[in-house]
Scaffold this motif. Sequence first.
Motif, PDB file in Angstrom:
ATOM      1  N   GLU A 187       0.866  -1.398  -0.076  1.00 27.02           N
ATOM      2  CA  GLU A 187       0.065  -0.138  -0.076  1.00 27.02           C
ATOM      3  C   GLU A 187       0.540   1.201   0.137  1.00 27.02           C
ATOM      4  OE1 GLU A 187      -2.181   0.892   3.830  1.00 27.02           O
ATOM      5  OE2 GLU A 187      -0.027   0.040   4.606  1.00 27.02           O
ATOM      6  N   TYR A 189      -0.541   5.149   1.401  1.00 23.33           N
ATOM      7  CA  TYR A 189      -1.312   5.707   1.719  1.00 23.33           C
ATOM      8  C   TYR A 189      -0.826   7.173   1.948  1.00 23.33           C
ATOM      9  CZ  TYR A 189      -4.442   8.088   6.021  1.00 23.33           C
ATOM     10  OH  TYR A 189      -4.874   9.451   5.461  1.00 23.33           O
ATOM     11  N   ASP A 246      -9.176  -1.865   5.320  1.00 24.33           N
ATOM     12  CA  ASP A 246     -10.238  -1.028   5.084  1.00 24.33           C
ATOM     13  C   ASP A 246     -11.440  -1.092   4.383  1.00 24.33           C
ATOM     14  OD1 ASP A 246     -10.141   1.761   5.970  1.00 24.33           O
ATOM     15  OD2 ASP A 246      -7.940   1.729   5.522  1.00 24.33           O
ATOM     16  N   GLU A 248     -13.483  -0.311   1.401  1.00 15.99           N
ATOM     17  CA  GLU A 248     -13.351   0.305  -0.370  1.00 15.99           C
ATOM     18  C   GLU A 248     -12.307  -0.394  -0.540  1.00 15.99           C
ATOM     19  OE1 GLU A 248     -14.775   3.438   2.924  1.00 15.99           O
ATOM     20  OE2 GLU A 248     -13.178   1.744   2.740  1.00 15.99           O
ATOM     21  N   VAL A 249     -10.812  -0.468   0.501  1.00 18.29           N
ATOM     22  CA  VAL A 249      -9.498  -1.310  -0.725  1.00 18.29           C
ATOM     23  C   VAL A 249     -10.033  -2.883  -1.186  1.00 18.29           C
ATOM     24  CG1 VAL A 249      -7.440  -2.109   0.033  1.00 18.29           C
ATOM     25  CG2 VAL A 249      -7.911   0.323   0.319  1.00 18.29           C
ATOM     26  N   ARG A 266     -10.579   6.245  -2.157  1.00 17.74           N
ATOM     27  CA  ARG A 266     -10.584   6.787  -1.081  1.00 17.74           C
ATOM     28  C   ARG A 266     -10.943   6.139   0.399  1.00 17.74           C
ATOM     29  NH1 ARG A 266     -10.688  10.754   2.118  1.00 17.74           N
ATOM     30  NH2 ARG A 266     -11.290  13.041   2.185  1.00 17.74           N
ATOM     31  N   VAL A 267     -10.379   6.694   1.280  1.00 15.51           N
ATOM     32  CA  VAL A 267     -10.410   5.704   2.682  1.00 15.51           C
ATOM     33  C   VAL A 267     -10.678   7.501   3.529  1.00 15.51           C
ATOM     34  CG1 VAL A 267      -9.842   3.991   1.803  1.00 15.51           C
ATOM     35  CG2 VAL A 267      -8.099   5.515   3.183  1.00 15.51           C
ATOM     36  N   ARG A 447      -7.951   6.234   9.557  1.00 17.77           N
ATOM     37  CA  ARG A 447      -7.628   5.124   9.069  1.00 17.77           C
ATOM     38  C   ARG A 447      -7.026   4.283   9.564  1.00 17.77           C
ATOM     39  NH1 ARG A 447      -3.419   3.253   6.140  1.00 17.77           N
ATOM     40  NH2 ARG A 447      -3.772   1.660   4.735  1.00 17.77           N
TER      41      ARG A 447
END
Length: 449
Positions: A187, A189, A246, A248-249, A266-267, A447
Amino acid sequence: MTAVTLPPARRLRRLAVLPAAALLGLLALAPPAAAQRANRVAAVVNGDVVTLQEVESRRRLLALTAGITGDTGGRANDQILRLLIDERLRTQEVARRRIPVTDQDIANAVGDIENRNGLPPGGLRDNLRRANIDPRVLYDQIRAQIGWNRLLRTQLGSQANISQAEIDEYVNAARARTGQPEFLVSEIYIPVSNPGQEPEVQRFVADIIVRLRQGAPFPMVATQFSQAQTALLGGDLGWIQPDRLDPEVAAIVRQMPEGAVSNPIRVPGGFVIVTLRQKRIAGRDMATLLTLRQAFFPFEGQVNPAAPTAQQLRQVDRAQQLSESARSCEAIETAARGGPRPPDPGQVRLETVNPPELRDLLGSLPVGRPSQPIISPDGVMVIAVCARETRNLAEITPEQARERLLRERVELISRQVLRDLQRRAQIDIRNEPAAPREAPAAGQPQRRG
């Protein structure tokens, strides 16, 4: 590693040398700004000055690793200044709490970065210098990351002690998911500190994704950009189940093919870029793991099999003599001391070794016996397999469970502590590289790790 088995030195001219693995490409960088402009103040953070020279140095470092060119320089500089401001806040807090970070800590982190990116020891420093970038730009960033991570672990207090009951619960939950998919994910971020900056940050993230898809190494970009605690690991989240990402991920990762880089996700608190490195079924991942020792003898210049130099022939002779005389891994390790590559390359999964010829060689080589010399354009190598074992890599160990639980807690507290520092800070942006901006706002949603 790209290599072929080498016959005796006198037959070198008949060898077909395979291409070596490509190192990080050096980019054509714009010349640095004039000294007068570079020394101007970009921001003042609790009395500490961030200069335009620092912004430019970090931009050039990012250009080397992520392929940022002049057409995206404005957005890059805006984002870099915000990252430098947050980094300065972290560094100040680390210094205030007297958290030690030694030069050896920096050297170890640099070595890890080189290993993840296939660079020899010192290769990262050499690449930076060839690009006219002071290595201290990277070292300072790594120092801040290490210090911040240590500070957060002290902030956890008793929460840093993961109980045996928590570990058992995590391991049992992992076993209960046997047969379900899990993913090897990395990832990046990028936070959105001020809601008004979101469109600009999203465009910047999109620029980075373009560079990643053009071949920029994900671990190097994550080390530079990511504000998650996985940054020093090159963004590596390890094998992870969707319910620990998350939402969304997770929704995106489930649909991605292996090797893909996501669009901006978008998180809460910012944007995430992920790459899916592998998929597997939880609880089922049998692998053959090798413990190796290697001795590498470098060539002066790349070899031409039709016309090897005297130095290259001497190196081949050294490798041939070692191959014929060595009777143990210890002998290979002794021969490698002082060489440009470490004797121990770390544990290797046989199934992932390329090219296939090398995989077949390592799979059949008797334990403790050296290989015939293996040649590549930049040198010749002798390898010995010291141990070979078959293991189910999908079985999570108690130590892995403890590390993952601790990482998640550290990630949560990182957002909280940084927001507190931002609220208390006096930040004066004097000359932001593109257009004047407000100081980063605090209080954004946090997050999950």
